[in-house]
Design an enzyme around this catalytic site. Structure first.
Site, PDB file in Angstrom:
ATOM      1  N   ASP A   1       0.813  -1.222   0.000  1.00  0.00           N
ATOM      2  CA  ASP A   1       0.000   0.000   0.000  1.00  0.00           C
ATOM      3  C   ASP A   1       0.851   1.278   0.000  1.00  0.00           C
ATOM      4  O   ASP A   1       0.326   2.372   0.253  1.00  0.00           O
ATOM      5  CB  ASP A   1      -0.923   0.010   1.230  1.00  0.00           C
ATOM      6  CG  ASP A   1      -2.076  -0.972   1.075  1.00  0.00           C
ATOM      7  OD1 ASP A   1      -2.856  -0.815   0.121  1.00  0.00           O
ATOM      8  OD2 ASP A   1      -2.168  -1.914   1.889  1.00  0.00           O
TER       9      ASP A   1
ATOM     10  N   GLU B   1      -0.122   9.592   1.176  1.00  0.00           N
ATOM     11  CA  GLU B   1      -0.836  10.566   2.013  1.00  0.00           C
ATOM     12  C   GLU B   1      -0.919  10.126   3.470  1.00  0.00           C
ATOM     13  O   GLU B   1      -0.912  10.957   4.380  1.00  0.00           O
ATOM     14  CB  GLU B   1      -2.260  10.747   1.477  1.00  0.00           C
ATOM     15  CG  GLU B   1      -3.151  11.520   2.422  1.00  0.00           C
ATOM     16  CD  GLU B   1      -4.501  11.852   1.841  1.00  0.00           C
ATOM     17  OE1 GLU B   1      -5.315  10.947   1.648  1.00  0.00           O
ATOM     18  OE2 GLU B   1      -4.727  13.028   1.571  1.00  0.00           O
ATOM     19  N   ASP B   2      -0.973   8.800   3.678  1.00  0.00           N
ATOM     20  CA  ASP B   2      -1.238   8.316   5.034  1.00  0.00           C
ATOM     21  C   ASP B   2      -0.045   8.408   5.977  1.00  0.00           C
ATOM     22  O   ASP B   2      -0.210   8.343   7.189  1.00  0.00           O
ATOM     23  CB  ASP B   2      -1.741   6.866   4.965  1.00  0.00           C
ATOM     24  CG  ASP B   2      -3.094   6.800   4.287  1.00  0.00           C
ATOM     25  OD1 ASP B   2      -3.945   7.647   4.613  1.00  0.00           O
ATOM     26  OD2 ASP B   2      -3.287   5.931   3.420  1.00  0.00           O
TER      27      ASP B   2
ATOM     28  N   ARG C   1       1.149  -1.571   7.356  1.00  0.00           N
ATOM     29  CA  ARG C   1       1.577  -0.248   6.879  1.00  0.00           C
ATOM     30  C   ARG C   1       2.406   0.521   7.906  1.00  0.00           C
ATOM     31  O   ARG C   1       2.909   1.596   7.605  1.00  0.00           O
ATOM     32  CB  ARG C   1       0.345   0.578   6.477  1.00  0.00           C
ATOM     33  CG  ARG C   1      -0.530  -0.093   5.432  1.00  0.00           C
ATOM     34  CD  ARG C   1      -1.432   0.896   4.735  1.00  0.00           C
ATOM     35  NE  ARG C   1      -0.629   1.921   4.073  1.00  0.00           N
ATOM     36  CZ  ARG C   1      -1.143   3.035   3.538  1.00  0.00           C
ATOM     37  NH1 ARG C   1      -2.441   3.258   3.612  1.00  0.00           N
ATOM     38  NH2 ARG C   1      -0.362   3.916   2.950  1.00  0.00           N
TER      39      ARG C   1
ATOM     40  N   ARG D   1      -8.246   3.286  11.815  1.00  0.00           N
ATOM     41  CA  ARG D   1      -6.798   3.453  11.607  1.00  0.00           C
ATOM     42  C   ARG D   1      -6.185   4.546  12.487  1.00  0.00           C
ATOM     43  O   ARG D   1      -4.993   4.514  12.774  1.00  0.00           O
ATOM     44  CB  ARG D   1      -6.536   3.805  10.145  1.00  0.00           C
ATOM     45  CG  ARG D   1      -7.087   2.811   9.136  1.00  0.00           C
ATOM     46  CD  ARG D   1      -6.279   1.538   9.116  1.00  0.00           C
ATOM     47  NE  ARG D   1      -6.750   0.617   8.089  1.00  0.00           N
ATOM     48  CZ  ARG D   1      -6.331   0.625   6.835  1.00  0.00           C
ATOM     49  NH1 ARG D   1      -5.433   1.511   6.450  1.00  0.00           N
ATOM     50  NH2 ARG D   1      -6.801  -0.250   5.974  1.00  0.00           N
TER      51      ARG D   1
ATOM     52  N   HIS E   1     -11.347   6.307   5.747  1.00  0.00           N
ATOM     53  CA  HIS E   1     -10.644   7.507   6.196  1.00  0.00           C
ATOM     54  C   HIS E   1     -11.580   8.712   6.073  1.00  0.00           C
ATOM     55  O   HIS E   1     -12.497   8.710   5.248  1.00  0.00           O
ATOM     56  CB  HIS E   1      -9.421   7.778   5.307  1.00  0.00           C
ATOM     57  CG  HIS E   1      -8.276   6.840   5.532  1.00  0.00           C
ATOM     58  ND1 HIS E   1      -7.723   6.079   4.530  1.00  0.00           N
ATOM     59  CD2 HIS E   1      -7.555   6.555   6.642  1.00  0.00           C
ATOM     60  CE1 HIS E   1      -6.714   5.371   5.006  1.00  0.00           C
ATOM     61  NE2 HIS E   1      -6.595   5.636   6.291  1.00  0.00           N
TER      62      HIS E   1
ATOM     63  N   ILE F   1      -8.403  -1.203  -4.326  1.00  0.00           N
ATOM     64  CA  ILE F   1      -7.798  -1.416  -3.001  1.00  0.00           C
ATOM     65  C   ILE F   1      -8.042  -0.180  -2.110  1.00  0.00           C
ATOM     66  O   ILE F   1      -7.185   0.242  -1.337  1.00  0.00           O
ATOM     67  CB  ILE F   1      -6.293  -1.765  -3.110  1.00  0.00           C
ATOM     68  CG1 ILE F   1      -5.553  -0.791  -4.033  1.00  0.00           C
ATOM     69  CG2 ILE F   1      -6.102  -3.195  -3.588  1.00  0.00           C
ATOM     70  CD1 ILE F   1      -4.040  -0.947  -3.975  1.00  0.00           C
TER      71      ILE F   1
ATOM     72  N   CYS G   1      -5.178   9.991  -1.630  1.00  0.00           N
ATOM     73  CA  CYS G   1      -4.259   9.045  -0.977  1.00  0.00           C
ATOM     74  C   CYS G   1      -2.919   8.956  -1.674  1.00  0.00           C
ATOM     75  O   CYS G   1      -1.920   8.584  -1.071  1.00  0.00           O
ATOM     76  CB  CYS G   1      -4.852   7.644  -0.964  1.00  0.00           C
ATOM     77  SG  CYS G   1      -6.606   7.584  -0.732  1.00  0.00           S
TER      78      CYS G   1
HETATM   79  C1  CIR Z   1      -5.349   0.846   2.898  1.00  0.00           C
HETATM   80  O1  CIR Z   1      -6.306   0.145   3.243  1.00  0.00           O
HETATM   81  O2  CIR Z   1      -4.589   1.351   3.719  1.00  0.00           O
HETATM   82  C2  CIR Z   1      -5.106   1.065   1.420  1.00  0.00           C
HETATM   83  N1  CIR Z   1      -5.488  -0.091   0.702  1.00  0.00           N
HETATM   84  C3  CIR Z   1      -5.866   2.285   0.940  1.00  0.00           C
HETATM   85  C4  CIR Z   1      -5.386   3.556   1.572  1.00  0.00           C
HETATM   86  C5  CIR Z   1      -6.163   4.726   1.145  1.00  0.00           C
HETATM   87  N2  CIR Z   1      -5.634   5.921   1.689  1.00  0.00           N
HETATM   88  C6  CIR Z   1      -6.351   6.991   1.965  1.00  0.00           C
HETATM   89  O3  CIR Z   1      -7.583   6.967   1.889  1.00  0.00           O
HETATM   90  N3  CIR Z   1      -5.700   8.065   2.401  1.00  0.00           N
END
Ligand code: CIR
Length: 255
Positions: free
Chosen positions: A60, A65-66, A85, A133, A163, A244, A250
């Protein structure tokens, strides 16, 4: 105005990204092509793009962004809540890229977890989704750090979305796209809410970049509403990332 953006090219392992959708696995070749088109749309919007190499150890990791919250005063490296992650935030190339732009670097620490897809900037204020998360300890640490730099934050408990920005996009000029659980939320009453219908909910994840708005392909009503507000729309296909649970926001850090 944003001057800089950081992205990471999807790795082959992106096909094993965390997913709650029933849309199958991403096609790697197509994901790469869509990512290139995303970078060229950002370039059209006038930002410099730093492109990090793919990292196969983290399926991922293209969802940069995360892993960090970039503000105008400091960057806060997060501690993602998804176990697969958690170590993404410490990746050396990302830390080095951020160090080029930021003098002040802060960190979210255990037991706090934060994924910055849960954080929406509106001027100097940051709305922080408390989600599967991002936990309360993480959100509180984030607010304390923001306050140290003269910024502020508040917590928005989430019910359904992954999110916060899965269902919200702030387009500056007081305009907020809202979908799903946020349509009736009293939290955003002062903003001009533009409702995105349930059949186009994924289209609420757009990004404002210097008077341009990147909009995902396939959401005509959302696109029309955004064009109607006077923005220059750049349409980008993100079908492989949607599989995904990822969207336009993101895929980049913008600052
Ligand atoms: C996840 O579940 O972490 C990734 N498959 C998708 C992350 C999406 N990120 C976001 O919305 N900022």
């Amino acid at each position: 105005m944003f001057t800089n953006v950081i992205v990471r090219v999807p790795s082959k392992s992106v096909v094993d990204g965390i997913s709650s959708s029933n849309e199958g696995k991403p096609n790697y070749g197509l994901a790469l092509k869509q990512h290139e088109e995303y970078v060229s749309a950002l370039t059209k919007a006038g930002v410099n793009v730093t492109v990090l190499e793919p990292n196969d150890d983290f399926p991922d990791s293209c969802f940069v962004e995360d892993v960090a919250l970039c503000t105008k005063k400091c960057v806060i490296i997060t501690r993602p809540g998804a176990a697969s992650r958690q170590k993404e935030a410490a990746l050396q190339d990302m830390q080095e890229a951020l160090k080029k732009f930021y003098e002040h670097i802060e960190y979210i620490e255990a037991p706090g977890t934060v994924e910055a897809g849960d954080i929406m900037m509106v001027g100097d204020h940051f709305y922080i989704g408390e989600s599967a998360r991002t936990n309360r300890a993480g959100a509180e640490q984030m607010i304390a750090i923001l306050e140290k730099y003269g910024l502020s934050g508040s917590i928005v408990p989430l019910k359904e979305v992954l999110h916060l920005k899965t269902g919200l996009a702030y387009l500056e000029n007081n305009n907020l796209l809202v979908a799903g659980e946020f349509i009736t939320s009293p939290v955003f009453e002062k903003l001009n809410k533009i409702e995105i219908s349930p059949d186009e909910a994924y289209g609420a994840n757009c990004i404002w970049v210097n008077d341009h708005v990147l909009v995902p392909a396939g959401y005509p009503n959302a696109q029309k509403a955004i064009e109607g507000l006077g923005y220059k729309v750049l349409v980008v296909d993100t079908s492989e990332f949607r599989k995904i649970d990822g969207g336009l926001s993101c895929l980049s850090l913008r600052f």
